[in-house]
Design a protein around this motif. Sequence first.
Motif, PDB file in Angstrom:
ATOM      1  N   UNK A  95      59.274  85.477   2.493  1.00  0.00           N
ATOM      2  CA  UNK A  95      60.709  85.193   2.579  1.00  0.00           C
ATOM      3  C   UNK A  95      60.989  83.696   2.619  1.00  0.00           C
ATOM      4  N   UNK A  96      60.246  82.967   3.442  1.00  0.00           N
ATOM      5  CA  UNK A  96      60.483  81.521   3.525  1.00  0.00           C
ATOM      6  C   UNK A  96      60.243  80.861   2.175  1.00  0.00           C
ATOM      7  N   UNK A  97      59.257  81.345   1.426  1.00  0.00           N
ATOM      8  CA  UNK A  97      59.004  80.785   0.095  1.00  0.00           C
ATOM      9  C   UNK A  97      60.195  81.035  -0.839  1.00  0.00           C
ATOM     10  N   UNK A  98      60.776  82.231  -0.739  1.00  0.00           N
ATOM     11  CA  UNK A  98      61.936  82.533  -1.566  1.00  0.00           C
ATOM     12  C   UNK A  98      63.113  81.632  -1.205  1.00  0.00           C
ATOM     13  N   UNK A  99      63.348  81.459   0.092  1.00  0.00           N
ATOM     14  CA  UNK A  99      64.451  80.589   0.502  1.00  0.00           C
ATOM     15  C   UNK A  99      64.192  79.147   0.058  1.00  0.00           C
ATOM     16  N   UNK A 123      71.331  85.683   1.024  1.00  0.00           N
ATOM     17  CA  UNK A 123      70.192  85.628   1.950  1.00  0.00           C
ATOM     18  C   UNK A 123      69.657  87.026   2.241  1.00  0.00           C
ATOM     19  N   UNK A 124      70.560  88.005   2.395  1.00  0.00           N
ATOM     20  CA  UNK A 124      70.125  89.385   2.643  1.00  0.00           C
ATOM     21  C   UNK A 124      69.435  89.974   1.426  1.00  0.00           C
ATOM     22  N   UNK A 125      69.904  89.615   0.228  1.00  0.00           N
ATOM     23  CA  UNK A 125      69.268  90.107  -0.995  1.00  0.00           C
ATOM     24  C   UNK A 125      67.849  89.564  -1.124  1.00  0.00           C
ATOM     25  N   UNK A 126      67.669  88.287  -0.791  1.00  0.00           N
ATOM     26  CA  UNK A 126      66.317  87.715  -0.793  1.00  0.00           C
ATOM     27  C   UNK A 126      65.417  88.469   0.184  1.00  0.00           C
ATOM     28  N   UNK A 127      65.946  88.772   1.365  1.00  0.00           N
ATOM     29  CA  UNK A 127      65.156  89.512   2.355  1.00  0.00           C
ATOM     30  C   UNK A 127      64.738  90.878   1.819  1.00  0.00           C
ATOM     31  N   UNK A 135      57.285  74.599   2.576  1.00  0.00           N
ATOM     32  CA  UNK A 135      57.455  75.945   3.130  1.00  0.00           C
ATOM     33  C   UNK A 135      56.118  76.669   3.209  1.00  0.00           C
ATOM     34  N   UNK A 136      55.284  76.530   2.188  1.00  0.00           N
ATOM     35  CA  UNK A 136      53.957  77.158   2.208  1.00  0.00           C
ATOM     36  C   UNK A 136      53.085  76.545   3.304  1.00  0.00           C
ATOM     37  N   UNK A 137      53.168  75.220   3.466  1.00  0.00           N
ATOM     38  CA  UNK A 137      52.293  74.532   4.421  1.00  0.00           C
ATOM     39  C   UNK A 137      52.563  74.933   5.864  1.00  0.00           C
ATOM     40  N   UNK A 178      62.944  77.827   7.051  1.00  0.00           N
ATOM     41  CA  UNK A 178      62.460  78.398   8.306  1.00  0.00           C
ATOM     42  C   UNK A 178      63.603  79.022   9.098  1.00  0.00           C
ATOM     43  N   UNK A 179      64.732  78.345   9.156  1.00  0.00           N
ATOM     44  CA  UNK A 179      65.874  78.858   9.903  1.00  0.00           C
ATOM     45  C   UNK A 179      66.397  80.149   9.281  1.00  0.00           C
ATOM     46  N   UNK A 180      66.494  80.186   7.952  1.00  0.00           N
ATOM     47  CA  UNK A 180      66.945  81.403   7.276  1.00  0.00           C
ATOM     48  C   UNK A 180      65.985  82.556   7.529  1.00  0.00           C
ATOM     49  N   UNK A 181      64.684  82.281   7.431  1.00  0.00           N
ATOM     50  CA  UNK A 181      63.690  83.329   7.651  1.00  0.00           C
ATOM     51  C   UNK A 181      63.709  83.828   9.087  1.00  0.00           C
TER      52      UNK A 181
END
Length: 420
Positions: free
Chosen positions: A136-140, A124-128, A282-284, A340-343
Amino acid sequence: MAVIDILGLPNTRGRGPLIVAQVVDALGTGLFLPFAVVYFHASKEIGLTTVGVMLSIAALLSLPAGPLAGPMIDRIGPRRVVIVSNLIRVLTFTGYVFTDVPWQLIVLVTVTLWSESLFRPAAAALVAQVADDGQRARWYAMERSLRNVGIGAGGLFGSVLVGWGGTSGYTAVVVLNAVSFLVAAGLVAAWRRTAVPVPTGSSPAPAGDEPARPRGGYRDVLADRAFFGVLATVCVFALCDLALTVLLSAYVIEARGLPAWQPGTLFAINTVLVVLAQTAVARAVERYRRPRVLQVAAVLWMVSFALFAAVPGGHSAVAFGGLALGMVVFTVAELLQAPTSSALTVAIAAEHVRGRYLGLEELMWSVARVLAPTVFTWLLAKGPGLPWLALCLCCLAAVVVLHRLNRVLPASVLRESVDG
């Protein structure tokens, strides 16, 4: 509008090895995950009760892993922790092949769970780190879709191996899983942050993933009172998510006396919807405030739990219709909550202690994994509707907490569009 944007996919240029590593990791996990319990029982000739005790002990012993992962991520960088966690699992899954002594397997499973608790917050930190601003939310979301595809495909391939090879098939599944972790580690190790295209006028990112200069510790994280509210919602949502794998099958088959094919079909509905819709959802919702999105997810989960609880026993077709509707609502809640929660956790965290924030989030998931089997089965034994009622009450509490978070969190963390 580009097709990639319509589908809700992030910009992935220069980050191909990371995406392939995610798919390979998920394929390997999918190979082993459906057979984790039966592998130790059938291949190692250990009683099912003993296997259950082994896994429970290992889960308890791995509880500190999440908080300890945080300082590692902050000090040496998430990419290195991802590599290390994958290499540890290469060793533990190789070890499974060569021992059938229960205490040795407990050690190996415990180390495996520790490495998984290192991997999840590090990933998760690497995605950030690598995601473009506002994505970020799109990546998650993309990561979750790819993981579902990989796990599904791996599970099918694993079923073929086990059906064809018997005990040898179980061994092949474990070996291939170890190989998948080795390949994933190699792909992440081969990737360099300098490969990411740099926008015009911007300075290039440093090579590798050097940790941030500022120092900080858990004292800084624990001083963030708003984050305690976030952690409470993480624990609630983890329990909701685990209801799918821990509770639903027992409820459908044992409590309602419905055919055994129904849980598998419900899982398939969930998987297909996640694969097809996660990135688009996630995009919406990325222009909406994250606490509001999570509140909607909590309410939808309450609706799905009410639908599950209302399912009649003994009427297979009617019951399956209600269960299928409940599963669709359940999945929509998942689609809203997961990215959303991860972001939100990443956005609320200062960069130099981001690993510690994610480590505490992982701890909440670990606590939920320990609690869910015992609490859900105990409530189910007391009454078929009680687990769903308890989950509804938890979701209601999460709605209240999120309402407060929406008022106290700074504007910079509320929406994806202003996330840097």
